[in-house]
Write a protein that holds these residues in place. Sequence first.
Motif, PDB file in Angstrom:
ATOM      1  N   VAL A 258       0.986  -1.355   0.023  1.00  0.00           N
ATOM      2  CA  VAL A 258      -0.057  -0.056  -0.036  1.00  0.00           C
ATOM      3  C   VAL A 258       0.875   1.182  -0.002  1.00  0.00           C
ATOM      4  CG1 VAL A 258      -0.164  -0.133   2.749  1.00  0.00           C
ATOM      5  CG2 VAL A 258      -1.744   1.331   1.167  1.00  0.00           C
ATOM      6  N   ASP A 326       0.868   1.836 -11.309  1.00  0.00           N
ATOM      7  CA  ASP A 326       1.204   2.681 -10.485  1.00  0.00           C
ATOM      8  C   ASP A 326       2.410   2.432  -9.791  1.00  0.00           C
ATOM      9  OD1 ASP A 326       1.356   4.986  -8.782  1.00  0.00           O
ATOM     10  OD2 ASP A 326      -0.504   4.245  -7.277  1.00  0.00           O
ATOM     11  N   LEU A 329       3.439  -0.580  -8.457  1.00  0.00           N
ATOM     12  CA  LEU A 329       2.084  -1.593  -7.985  1.00  0.00           C
ATOM     13  C   LEU A 329       1.490  -1.687  -9.461  1.00  0.00           C
ATOM     14  CD1 LEU A 329       0.853  -0.063  -4.740  1.00  0.00           C
ATOM     15  CD2 LEU A 329       2.774  -1.954  -5.002  1.00  0.00           C
ATOM     16  N   ILE A 330       0.627  -2.666  -9.338  1.00  0.00           N
ATOM     17  CA  ILE A 330      -0.219  -2.926 -10.643  1.00  0.00           C
ATOM     18  C   ILE A 330      -1.701  -3.406  -9.897  1.00  0.00           C
ATOM     19  CG2 ILE A 330       1.190  -3.710 -12.422  1.00  0.00           C
ATOM     20  CD1 ILE A 330       0.701  -6.292 -11.870  1.00  0.00           C
ATOM     21  N   GLN A 331      -2.755  -2.796 -10.401  1.00  0.00           N
ATOM     22  CA  GLN A 331      -3.971  -3.258 -10.098  1.00  0.00           C
ATOM     23  C   GLN A 331      -4.505  -4.097 -11.021  1.00  0.00           C
ATOM     24  OE1 GLN A 331      -7.574  -0.795 -10.497  1.00  0.00           O
ATOM     25  NE2 GLN A 331      -7.959  -0.822  -8.190  1.00  0.00           N
ATOM     26  N   ARG A 340     -10.874  -7.186  -7.233  1.00  0.00           N
ATOM     27  CA  ARG A 340      -9.878  -6.402  -7.618  1.00  0.00           C
ATOM     28  C   ARG A 340      -8.762  -5.938  -6.528  1.00  0.00           C
ATOM     29  NH1 ARG A 340     -10.751  -2.399 -11.843  1.00  0.00           N
ATOM     30  NH2 ARG A 340     -12.901  -2.986 -12.995  1.00  0.00           N
ATOM     31  N   GLU A 341      -7.440  -5.897  -6.679  1.00  0.00           N
ATOM     32  CA  GLU A 341      -6.755  -5.580  -5.784  1.00  0.00           C
ATOM     33  C   GLU A 341      -5.418  -5.119  -6.320  1.00  0.00           C
ATOM     34  OE1 GLU A 341      -4.504  -8.893  -3.471  1.00  0.00           O
ATOM     35  OE2 GLU A 341      -5.916 -10.052  -4.297  1.00  0.00           O
ATOM     36  N   TRP A 342      -4.568  -4.672  -5.654  1.00  0.00           N
ATOM     37  CA  TRP A 342      -3.186  -4.138  -5.858  1.00  0.00           C
ATOM     38  C   TRP A 342      -1.994  -5.154  -5.403  1.00  0.00           C
ATOM     39  CZ3 TRP A 342      -2.313   0.243  -8.750  1.00  0.00           C
ATOM     40  CH2 TRP A 342      -3.495   1.195  -8.743  1.00  0.00           C
ATOM     41  N   HIS A 344       2.309  -5.904  -5.726  1.00  0.00           N
ATOM     42  CA  HIS A 344       3.355  -5.442  -6.039  1.00  0.00           C
ATOM     43  C   HIS A 344       4.129  -6.137  -7.383  1.00  0.00           C
ATOM     44  CE1 HIS A 344       7.869  -4.684  -5.451  1.00  0.00           C
ATOM     45  NE2 HIS A 344       7.527  -3.615  -5.141  1.00  0.00           N
ATOM     46  N   ARG A 345       4.768  -5.205  -8.227  1.00  0.00           N
ATOM     47  CA  ARG A 345       5.346  -5.802  -9.624  1.00  0.00           C
ATOM     48  C   ARG A 345       6.540  -6.713  -9.188  1.00  0.00           C
ATOM     49  NH1 ARG A 345       7.137  -0.547 -11.843  1.00  0.00           N
ATOM     50  NH2 ARG A 345       8.101  -1.957 -13.095  1.00  0.00           N
TER      51      ARG A 345
END
Length: 370
Positions: A258, A326, A329-331, A340-342, A344-345
């Motif tokens: 987050v 973002d 991060l990717i959603q 849906r969730e975020w 980490h790449r």
Amino acid sequence: MEVAETETRMSQVHQSGEDNKRKTESKERDDDEHMSGSQFESVPSTSATPSSKTQLEDSPDALGVIKEAVVVLTRLPDYKISALRPPTPPQFYSEDESLSSSDSDMQCEPEGENSSLDLYDVSEPAPVIVSSAFSHSSSETTKTRPNLPEEEVNVDMIVLAKRGPMRWQRGKIVDMITKEDGRLKYKVSFEEKGRSLVSGHHIAFDTTPRLEQLYVGARVVVKCQDNNSLFRPGVLAELPSRKNRLRFLVFQDDHMPVYVGLPSLHLVCRPLENVLDDVANARHSSFMSQYLRDWPYPHLTHYIAGQSLNAELNGVMQRCEVQVVDSSLIQVVFQENQHREWIHRGSIRLEHMARFLELKALQEYESDSD
């Protein structure tokens, strides 16, 4: 094409000059008349005016004028330029060197055939995995705990205290108890009823920390975005920089990343020497250990909005689609239930990254064994 035509005309002129030398003076006038109507009249002189053209053709320097080199520059296509470059394995690009590098990774394009992940049987092209040069400023990459005096913890102080594995709440310290083995415990009375006896690494300051107190790897708790009375424990993973739009990245203990602002951060009062000893999720603890070793060059996958991939949800790899990129991060939205969730790449929940990290660990093991 223009170069070829010029060379043909030059060879014809040269041959005509040799023939002219063998002809007698009585035929020179006939030759001149013939040449004035021949194809060579279509080749313009580069240095003479029309009135002096015939005079130049009769002079010994005529061949030099007509033979003037013509250079045609043609831009090579991008694929030919790329072919002339020495190949570099995509997983070893830094993000600054990557052709798709930018402050927001919105322009990142996946590369298929060149990725080292082709060692695996993956149905779709694998994304580029880069060792991202996150920042060039030491103030944005520090992972060393600053040598600052500890803040005092006293009775009647308002703190955030652990009430469950992923549940911290606001309360007041009503007593401090020293156990027989010398450990100091804090009795906390919560605002929403109930009391707990907790250790120093299970309470956090209710005040906003100063920037000089923060570093990558710091033990923190963050305010829940959907419930202001709840807080979740985590580890600070990024400090504000231009690449993340001046935000803090926190990995919560459940592996959920987050981005937050400074007011949402709270430092744990007495963190353990190794903060990961307080993370119950062994898989996430292992991931964070590798992440902190790699910092400030964490491994990140490059995805674009609309790209499909496999990601773990409830312990099972499922198909999902990238909605937004973002920073780190990717959603994603999962096809089966539209959840849906975020993510980490560099998360182990991403199938490509999990396989890459397995390969990397195997290579490191074989290297150590040698």
